[in-house]
Design a protein around this motif. Structure first.
Motif, mmCIF file in Angstrom:
data_model
loop_
_atom_site.group_PDB
_atom_site.id
_atom_site.type_symbol
_atom_site.label_atom_id
_atom_site.label_comp_id
_atom_site.label_asym_id
_atom_site.label_seq_id
_atom_site.Cartn_x
_atom_site.Cartn_y
_atom_site.Cartn_z
ATOM 1 N N ASN A 69 0.707 -1.101 0.166
ATOM 2 C CA ASN A 69 0.020 -0.035 0.064
ATOM 3 C C ASN A 69 1.072 1.246 0.010
ATOM 4 O O ASN A 69 0.420 2.225 0.045
ATOM 5 C CB ASN A 69 -1.130 0.025 1.056
ATOM 6 C CG ASN A 69 -1.782 -1.108 1.307
ATOM 7 O OD1 ASN A 69 -2.278 -1.601 0.118
ATOM 8 N ND2 ASN A 69 -2.162 -1.725 2.287
ATOM 9 N N LEU A 70 2.123 1.360 -0.022
ATOM 10 C CA LEU A 70 3.101 2.228 -0.175
ATOM 11 C C LEU A 70 3.846 2.583 -1.392
ATOM 12 O O LEU A 70 4.938 2.589 -1.251
ATOM 13 C CB LEU A 70 4.061 2.204 1.193
ATOM 14 C CG LEU A 70 3.699 2.260 2.597
ATOM 15 C CD1 LEU A 70 4.789 2.284 3.658
ATOM 16 C CD2 LEU A 70 2.979 3.869 2.612
ATOM 17 N N ARG A 71 3.067 2.417 -2.196
ATOM 18 C CA ARG A 71 3.840 2.587 -3.596
ATOM 19 C C ARG A 71 3.892 4.271 -3.960
ATOM 20 O O ARG A 71 4.872 4.839 -4.003
ATOM 21 C CB ARG A 71 3.291 1.814 -4.739
ATOM 22 C CG ARG A 71 3.250 0.311 -4.468
ATOM 23 C CD ARG A 71 2.982 -0.549 -5.571
ATOM 24 N NE ARG A 71 3.861 0.097 -6.801
ATOM 25 C CZ ARG A 71 4.017 -0.964 -7.600
ATOM 26 N NH1 ARG A 71 2.957 -1.877 -7.940
ATOM 27 N NH2 ARG A 71 4.741 -0.523 -8.634
ATOM 28 N N LEU A 72 2.763 4.830 -4.551
ATOM 29 C CA LEU A 72 2.764 6.091 -5.263
ATOM 30 C C LEU A 72 3.214 7.176 -4.206
ATOM 31 O O LEU A 72 2.480 7.558 -3.267
ATOM 32 C CB LEU A 72 1.394 6.425 -5.775
ATOM 33 C CG LEU A 72 1.154 7.309 -6.946
ATOM 34 C CD1 LEU A 72 2.411 7.085 -8.036
ATOM 35 C CD2 LEU A 72 -0.174 7.627 -7.500
ATOM 36 N N GLY A 73 3.969 7.976 -4.187
ATOM 37 C CA GLY A 73 4.575 8.964 -3.607
ATOM 38 C C GLY A 73 5.294 8.719 -2.446
ATOM 39 O O GLY A 73 5.555 9.658 -1.676
ATOM 40 N N LEU A 97 13.008 3.028 -9.153
ATOM 41 C CA LEU A 97 12.038 3.574 -7.815
ATOM 42 C C LEU A 97 11.302 4.762 -8.165
ATOM 43 O O LEU A 97 10.104 4.609 -7.949
ATOM 44 C CB LEU A 97 12.864 3.901 -6.702
ATOM 45 C CG LEU A 97 13.641 2.730 -5.935
ATOM 46 C CD1 LEU A 97 14.762 3.119 -4.909
ATOM 47 C CD2 LEU A 97 12.667 1.504 -5.700
ATOM 48 N N ARG A 98 11.829 5.568 -8.871
ATOM 49 C CA ARG A 98 11.062 6.882 -9.626
ATOM 50 C C ARG A 98 10.057 6.556 -10.612
ATOM 51 O O ARG A 98 8.809 6.952 -10.538
ATOM 52 C CB ARG A 98 12.065 7.965 -9.936
ATOM 53 C CG ARG A 98 12.761 8.601 -8.622
ATOM 54 C CD ARG A 98 13.689 9.657 -9.120
ATOM 55 N NE ARG A 98 13.026 10.528 -9.881
ATOM 56 C CZ ARG A 98 12.250 11.714 -9.472
ATOM 57 N NH1 ARG A 98 12.183 12.007 -8.217
ATOM 58 N NH2 ARG A 98 11.702 12.664 -10.317
ATOM 59 N N ALA A 99 10.235 5.623 -11.416
ATOM 60 C CA ALA A 99 9.443 5.020 -12.301
ATOM 61 C C ALA A 99 8.432 4.426 -11.559
ATOM 62 O O ALA A 99 7.130 4.681 -12.452
ATOM 63 C CB ALA A 99 10.081 4.075 -13.426
ATOM 64 N N ALA A 100 8.294 3.811 -10.487
ATOM 65 C CA ALA A 100 7.395 3.238 -9.925
ATOM 66 C C ALA A 100 6.659 4.283 -9.000
ATOM 67 O O ALA A 100 5.617 3.721 -8.114
ATOM 68 C CB ALA A 100 7.957 2.295 -8.918
ATOM 69 N N GLY A 101 6.796 5.417 -9.159
ATOM 70 C CA GLY A 101 6.348 6.653 -8.605
ATOM 71 C C GLY A 101 6.593 6.951 -6.997
ATOM 72 O O GLY A 101 6.138 7.487 -6.216
ATOM 73 N N ARG A 102 7.837 6.449 -6.703
ATOM 74 C CA ARG A 102 8.481 6.688 -5.351
ATOM 75 C C ARG A 102 9.320 7.769 -5.268
ATOM 76 O O ARG A 102 9.773 8.294 -6.394
ATOM 77 C CB ARG A 102 9.208 5.425 -4.763
ATOM 78 C CG ARG A 102 8.438 4.174 -4.636
ATOM 79 C CD ARG A 102 9.367 3.049 -4.264
ATOM 80 N NE ARG A 102 8.451 1.774 -4.248
ATOM 81 C CZ ARG A 102 7.889 1.253 -3.254
ATOM 82 N NH1 ARG A 102 7.696 1.954 -2.224
ATOM 83 N NH2 ARG A 102 7.337 -0.061 -3.434
ATOM 84 N N ARG A 103 9.735 8.510 -4.133
ATOM 85 C CA ARG A 103 10.462 9.328 -3.911
ATOM 86 C C ARG A 103 11.482 8.994 -3.368
ATOM 87 O O ARG A 103 11.380 7.821 -2.420
ATOM 88 C CB ARG A 103 9.714 10.447 -2.800
ATOM 89 C CG ARG A 103 8.453 11.103 -3.620
ATOM 90 C CD ARG A 103 7.673 12.096 -2.738
ATOM 91 N NE ARG A 103 8.545 13.262 -2.460
ATOM 92 C CZ ARG A 103 8.334 14.224 -1.729
ATOM 93 N NH1 ARG A 103 7.524 14.235 -0.895
ATOM 94 N NH2 ARG A 103 9.139 15.417 -1.896
ATOM 95 N N VAL A 104 12.892 9.227 -3.597
ATOM 96 C CA VAL A 104 14.157 8.516 -3.310
ATOM 97 C C VAL A 104 15.099 9.532 -2.568
ATOM 98 O O VAL A 104 15.396 10.487 -3.009
ATOM 99 C CB VAL A 104 14.903 8.121 -4.278
ATOM 100 C CG1 VAL A 104 16.003 7.392 -4.071
ATOM 101 C CG2 VAL A 104 13.956 7.137 -5.285
ATOM 102 N N ASN A 105 15.539 8.957 -1.264
ATOM 103 C CA ASN A 105 16.520 9.801 -0.583
ATOM 104 C C ASN A 105 17.779 8.827 -0.331
ATOM 105 O O ASN A 105 17.662 7.634 -0.396
ATOM 106 C CB ASN A 105 16.193 10.067 0.869
ATOM 107 C CG ASN A 105 17.193 10.687 1.694
ATOM 108 O OD1 ASN A 105 17.975 11.426 1.418
ATOM 109 N ND2 ASN A 105 17.297 9.989 2.870
ATOM 110 N N ILE A 106 19.012 9.569 -0.844
ATOM 111 C CA ILE A 106 20.095 8.538 -0.592
ATOM 112 C C ILE A 106 20.881 9.068 0.400
ATOM 113 O O ILE A 106 21.206 10.327 0.635
ATOM 114 C CB ILE A 106 21.027 8.630 -1.924
ATOM 115 C CG1 ILE A 106 20.114 8.239 -3.143
ATOM 116 C CG2 ILE A 106 22.123 8.075 -1.876
ATOM 117 C CD1 ILE A 106 20.875 8.489 -4.437
#
Length: 169
Positions: A69-73, A97-106
């Motif tokens: 349930n934690l996909r988009l955004g 990950l971004r293509a899957a709609g996630r926001r990414v922190n490195i």
């Protein structure tokens, strides 16, 4: 790439995203050996047999299976070790990950520039101070900041007064 662990959802406990729900992908391997490392399981070469070989698509699938349930955004924090050592694989992972709609922190110490910094939503740079026993290369750190293009924040581990002076400088 070598994956030490994937976990969450959890609440980010530190840095600019503190209080944010995130999933964690902890990659294995590091170019540093800090005296007070709290993630030796992701750093020590003896643990390599415990790390999973996964590509970007497999990591995204693992995230979906752990928290469907934690996909988009939703946020994913890529940590380590030092995820920046994965020069080809880290940019591929960020793109997936971004293509899957996630926001990414490195999260990285800023010792290894990586073009993935240009693609991520946030970069947490945690340069290691004197108590770590490591020496910071300011040119490499500056390149990491430049690649982050205004999306970098700093996080310092303070173990003593020398670390405080390092962070202030």
């Amino acid at each position: 790439m070598k994956v030490d662990e994937i976990f969450g959802p959890t609440i980010q406990g530190e840095g600019a995203l503190a209080g944010t729900v995130t999933m964690f992908v902890r990659l294995g391997g590091c170019d540093y050996r800090c005296s007070w490392c709290d993630t030796l399981h992701a750093v020590d070469p003896e643990n390599v047999p415990n790390w999973a070989d996964m590509n970007a698509v497999e990591i995204e699938a693992a995230l979906v299976s752990k928290a469907p349930n934690l996909r988009l955004g939703s946020w994913v924090t890529i940590s380590g070790g030092n995820p920046a050592i994965w020069q080809t694989e880290l940019p591929e992972l960020v793109d997936e990950l971004r293509a899957a709609g996630r926001r990414v922190n490195i999260e990285t110490q800023g010792s290894v520039p990586n073009r993935a910094f240009k693609r991520a939503d946030a970069i947490t740079l945690s340069p290691k101070g004197p108590s770590s026993g490591m020496t910071l290369d300011l040119d490499k750190l500056a390149t990491c900041v430049e690649l982050a293009n205004g999306r970098a924040v700093f996080k310092f581990v303070i173990g003593d007064e020398a670390d405080m002076a390092f962070a202030r400088a």
